[in-house]
Design an enzyme around this catalytic site. Structure first.
Site, PDB file in Angstrom:
ATOM      1  N   PRO A  49      48.794  29.126  37.017  1.00 25.21           N
ATOM      2  CA  PRO A  49      47.355  29.130  37.200  1.00 25.21           C
ATOM      3  C   PRO A  49      46.998  29.380  35.621  1.00 25.21           C
ATOM      4  CG  PRO A  49      48.058  30.239  38.892  1.00 25.21           C
ATOM      5  CD  PRO A  49      49.394  29.946  37.992  1.00 25.21           C
ATOM      6  N   THR A 100      44.202  32.461  27.199  1.00 24.48           N
ATOM      7  CA  THR A 100      44.279  33.377  26.042  1.00 24.48           C
ATOM      8  C   THR A 100      45.298  34.448  26.222  1.00 24.48           C
ATOM      9  OG1 THR A 100      42.482  34.648  27.101  1.00 24.48           O
ATOM     10  CG2 THR A 100      41.703  33.286  25.505  1.00 24.48           C
ATOM     11  N   SER A 101      46.009  34.427  27.128  1.00 21.54           N
ATOM     12  CA  SER A 101      47.048  35.358  27.533  1.00 21.54           C
ATOM     13  C   SER A 101      47.811  35.650  26.115  1.00 21.54           C
ATOM     14  CB  SER A 101      48.211  34.884  28.670  1.00 21.54           C
ATOM     15  OG  SER A 101      49.278  35.544  28.700  1.00 21.54           O
ATOM     16  N   GLY A 132      48.620  35.474  39.135  1.00 23.45           N
ATOM     17  CA  GLY A 132      48.885  34.191  39.479  1.00 23.45           C
ATOM     18  C   GLY A 132      50.107  34.042  40.423  1.00 23.45           C
ATOM     19  N   ILE A 133      50.664  35.264  40.610  1.00 27.01           N
ATOM     20  CA  ILE A 133      52.078  35.153  41.247  1.00 27.01           C
ATOM     21  C   ILE A 133      51.731  34.865  42.855  1.00 27.01           C
ATOM     22  CG2 ILE A 133      53.238  36.282  39.703  1.00 27.01           C
ATOM     23  CD1 ILE A 133      53.666  38.622  41.389  1.00 27.01           C
ATOM     24  N   GLY A 177      48.677  34.108  44.365  1.00 25.11           N
ATOM     25  CA  GLY A 177      47.685  32.993  44.559  1.00 25.11           C
ATOM     26  C   GLY A 177      46.612  32.574  43.435  1.00 25.11           C
ATOM     27  N   VAL A 178      45.916  31.629  43.552  1.00 30.36           N
ATOM     28  CA  VAL A 178      44.731  31.135  42.523  1.00 30.36           C
ATOM     29  C   VAL A 178      43.414  31.479  42.991  1.00 30.36           C
ATOM     30  CG1 VAL A 178      44.022  29.097  41.570  1.00 30.36           C
ATOM     31  CG2 VAL A 178      46.511  29.032  42.180  1.00 30.36           C
ATOM     32  N   ILE A 179      42.788  32.214  41.988  1.00 31.50           N
ATOM     33  CA  ILE A 179      41.524  32.907  42.397  1.00 31.50           C
ATOM     34  C   ILE A 179      40.738  31.764  42.271  1.00 31.50           C
ATOM     35  CG2 ILE A 179      39.792  34.557  41.723  1.00 31.50           C
ATOM     36  CD1 ILE A 179      42.137  36.285  40.508  1.00 31.50           C
ATOM     37  N   TYR A 188      44.964  51.886  20.801  1.00 30.91           N
ATOM     38  CA  TYR A 188      45.179  50.360  20.406  1.00 30.91           C
ATOM     39  C   TYR A 188      45.581  50.436  19.030  1.00 30.91           C
ATOM     40  CZ  TYR A 188      43.474  45.518  20.598  1.00 30.91           C
ATOM     41  OH  TYR A 188      43.378  44.157  20.425  1.00 30.91           O
TER      42      TYR A 188
END
Lengths: 530, 530
Positions: free
Chosen positions: B123, B128-129, B258-259, B261-263, B451
């Site tokens: 998915p 942008t991951s 995404g493991i 299902g697809v939202i 961060y």
């Protein structure tokens, strides 16, 4: 203090004497013609409990009790139907044993034994479930059933003052938990109505809602990490203020109601003890405007600690206030700063919506709880006595129960109308007379959590069946109108039909698979959730 | 506007000309001796992509693209290592096809086809991951791999003004989402740094953190309900402001990357557009006191919208402020009321902890965003340019990356020391010179989300390997010191070693079982999380 085996709380705190007389008079006024004969619970010795089917092996024997008083007290929770069945001596499925582990490793041993011997295990905190969550009414065939009482795990183990957090054992009751935090001047500040008789583990397993209206009140949001004993091993999450690493592991156990594992400890978020308080009771002529005012406050970003809208009937019955539009109890609390600017803006909002304040806003600055009289305090005291009074009335054939839900604001009006109609119709259908009230226990920016009260004059011996019919009618209505079958009481066994409809089938598949992985023998609280 | 295939955002917004020159000069000053030669991306035609192994059948063919430009652009996310590999033309595992469903039913068809044909489905929202979440680097043997781009599902379908909520398709990018809410004067107010190029579905799947420091900022808390297409059926949760019915179903899909299902859609909570703003930049001489001040504000119950502590290096590099103890950027916003009392109390707190305000607090009352200059605004503008500048520097052999985590307050000092040491040691070990900075992106009552920025002069051709070593060292350090491996970026493929250690084995068992139930063929984003 000895606990009641058949009803709420401590034996000596039960309603009696003058309180009973006043309560009876009040009910007689509202429900004229009701038969208010007082029925007493049977003697435990007179209960014909079935013989225990199993005995605990070896070292576990020392932790186990087959005493009829224990078995009777652990057979039901604290729902109206539980209390009445106790009064009638109807205890069909008591646990065979009550087992009281002293350590987490005892819990592991119990689950090992039960997994091997096909014995159902019902994790038991304070036993205040009102949804059949601790009743050994099982789904499936088992060699026996054990109530696993976590009460000995009652210590605050560690306090981190800088982060305002503590590691706490799951079996601790509310007051003992707060006592152990007092010296550090911290509080969990989680006060469900069951506070005195329910446990941290129970709150976590059932996603308990606290007393406060907004922000950090649900136990879900107060958890940093949890330790859970499952038959497949001990699960411990990392203690974190926030994380985005995969689906939140704690959220799988929160609300799992004992079907995935036994919660033994948690790190929880604490708060400084509030010092400044502001309280106001706002009266309305029109309930629709009262709802709009409440919504505006909920969406203002002010985050009141109390924002409890009582409809006219509720305001009259439980706070002694006669209004045509209801009463909004508004409160702000802080440990850091006076809350006057917050309250002043909230008052502006409610006044814009037609609210009036018969008494001035009360501002207090003290470490002690504010008890200065007024509608808000009247309501608070009656809140704490409610479960005791519920029992007193149950013993006088009054069907007295509350139904809680949550819905988005756009649906509230229709939901309230449908629930009220359904409840009144059902009361009539079971041949009773009664009243239906509504208050909000929590408010969110996107919707309220309405809480309906039903008070009806029943027939002794039939009130459980009458209750079941009313409960079914109300549940159907709120479910059809888009509410949740439970906002903060859990699903247990009693909410199953509506829960099964509410959750998606893929989610049910996933939950069932998760349970099979963690509890391959299927011994944990069978019949709950799945 | 055309999007860059190899780096961040729009082609025409890439750093160039005067901005490039200024950036180069600044880096040369900090990292003297760095080889800052600019390397250009290869032409797409020159990439030797492997031939597609599969073709979409029948009606799906019209939705599928095997265009090398598509396959190259969908092969990697937007991590430093992704961008550099693109610049080097190293695209080892592009998807065989990019498939662009136009409807939810197309999504169902794709999953049906892929489940039957053993084709991995990734998915893809905005791509942008930064954790390898969309890269077809698969775990297992598959006949092919498909990137499923949800971009055509980009509509706000319904707005409920009373509840301030909207039903929105998952493929919509941030700006298009906000544009569709503007007329109703509402906002989702969820602004991750990737806002312009990431999608609602991506935010939900990765538990994105918004721009704001406290309260309603994480996408997790902004969801009323979700619709998810799984190979085992479509899951839809009930739209509710709150619920206690079993484990929260949405929380299983939030962060599932995404493991499961697809939202495809969600009902989300909106807010009125802020009108009143207060902003202050607080300078400190001592970083320890700055941290204590930030903690006190985080625990005050004031809930600032901004509470971003920049350490001295971060304040100097990204906000142009020279201090020995760092800068706390403090902000309050409201759509309902002026925030002066909130800010005044926060300023009292930070001044008690030794903070000073070189510029007076700025109060604004307007629907327009406040841009009046000052440290806070300098920092905000540079925030939006950071990803573009990161790419520019990556093309000049600079290793520039950030590492995010969260920990409780009691652990922060040790964690920061360990991470800084580990990063500096690793920079030296790979033969580079560099600097390490720290800021807080979010603060909780029980801990900050630190961060870390790392800027080091690398060797062209080796910067990915150098980055990997630094990343590993930092991840080991923050994991050992009790931080989470990710606070708001997700796990993907790159964080797996530390995620696997962080989560409990029983939770992994349960998640694996849930995946098997929902995705029996195991085609959904293989290698991520599990």
């Amino acid at each position: 203090m000895p606990r009641s085996w058949w009803g709420w709380g401590n034996v000596e705190d039960a309603v009696d004497g003058a309180e009973r007389a006043a309560l009876t008079a009040r009910v007689a006024a509202i429900l004229p013609g009701a038969d208010l004969t007082v029925h007493r619970p049977p003697a435990i010795e007179s209960l014909a409990l079935p013989e225990p089917r199993v005995a605990a092996p070896g070292p576990l024997a020392a932790l186990a009790s087959a005493d009829p008083a224990d078995r009777a007290a652990y057979a039901h929770g604290q729902a109206f139907r539980d209390v009445v069945r106790n009064l009638l001596g109807q205890i069909a499925t008591p646990p065979d044993l009550v087992v009281r582990p002293r350590t987490e490793s005892d819990v592991v041993d119990v689950l090992d034994w039960a997994s091997g011997a096909n014995i159902a295990v019902i994790p038991f905190g304070g036993g205040t479930s009102v949804v059949g969550g601790v009743e050994p009414r099982l789904d499936g065939e088992f060699a026996g059933a054990v109530s696993l009482d976590l009460g000995a795990l009652d210590r605050v183990l560690e306090i981190d003052r800088a982060s305002r957090a503590a590691r706490i054992q799951a079996g601790v009751l509310g007051p003992a938990l707060e006592d152990q935090l007092r010296e550090a001047k911290l509080t969990l500040r989680h006060f469900p109505q069951s506070f005195e008789f329910s446990t941290l583990g129970g709150w976590l397993a059932t996603r308990a809602g606290g007393h406060f209206a907004t922000l950090y009140t649900h136990i879900d949001d107060l958890v940093e990490s949890m330790r859970v004993v499952t038959p497949a091993g001990v699960s411990e999450s990392r203690r974190l203020p926030g994380s985005g690493a995969g689906p939140a592991p704690d959220r799988m156990f929160l609300g799992s109601e004992g079907i995935l594992g036994v919660i033994t400890e948690a790190w929880v978020r604490l708060q400084d003890r509030p010092r400044w308080r502001a309280t106001a009771s706002v009266h309305f002529d029109d309930y629709g405007r009262a709802v709009a005012a409440t919504r505006a406050v909920a969406q203002s970003g002010l985050y009141p600690t109390n924002c409890r809208l009582l409809d006219p009937a509720e305001a009259f019955l439980n706070a002694g206030a006669a209004t045509s539009g209801g009463v909004l109890v508004l409160g702000f609390e802080s440990a850091d700063h006076p809350t006057r600017p917050w309250m002043e803006r909230a008052v502006e909002i409610v006044v814009e919506h037609g609210g009036t304040l018969p008494e001035p806003v009360r501002y207090t600055d003290s470490d002690a709880p504010a008890h200065g009289g007024g509608t808000a305090d009247t309501w608070r005291s009656s809140f704490l006595r409610m479960p005791y009074q519920r029992d007193a009335l149950a013993a006088q054939s009054i069907i007295t129960e509350t139904f809680e839900t949550a819905c988005t604001w756009d649906r509230f009006e229709a939901l309230q109308a449908a629930v009220t109609t359904a409840a009144n119709d059902a009361i009539r259908a079971v041949g009773a007379t009664g009243v239906v009230t509504c208050r909000f226990t929590h408010v969110y920016p996107d919707g309220p959590a309405p809480y309906f009260g039903v008070y009806a004059a029943g027939r002794w011996g039939s009130t459980v069946a009458q209750w079941d019919e009313i409960k079914t009618a109300v549940s159907e209505a709120l479910s059809a109108e888009g509410g949740t079958i439970t906002h903060h009481r859990a699903v247990g066994r009693d909410h199953r039909p509506w829960y099964d409809r509410q959750r998606s089938e893929p989610f049910a598949l996933a939950l069932r698979a998760a349970k099979s992985a963690l509890d391959p023998a299927g011994i944990l609280n069978p019949g709950v959730l799945l």
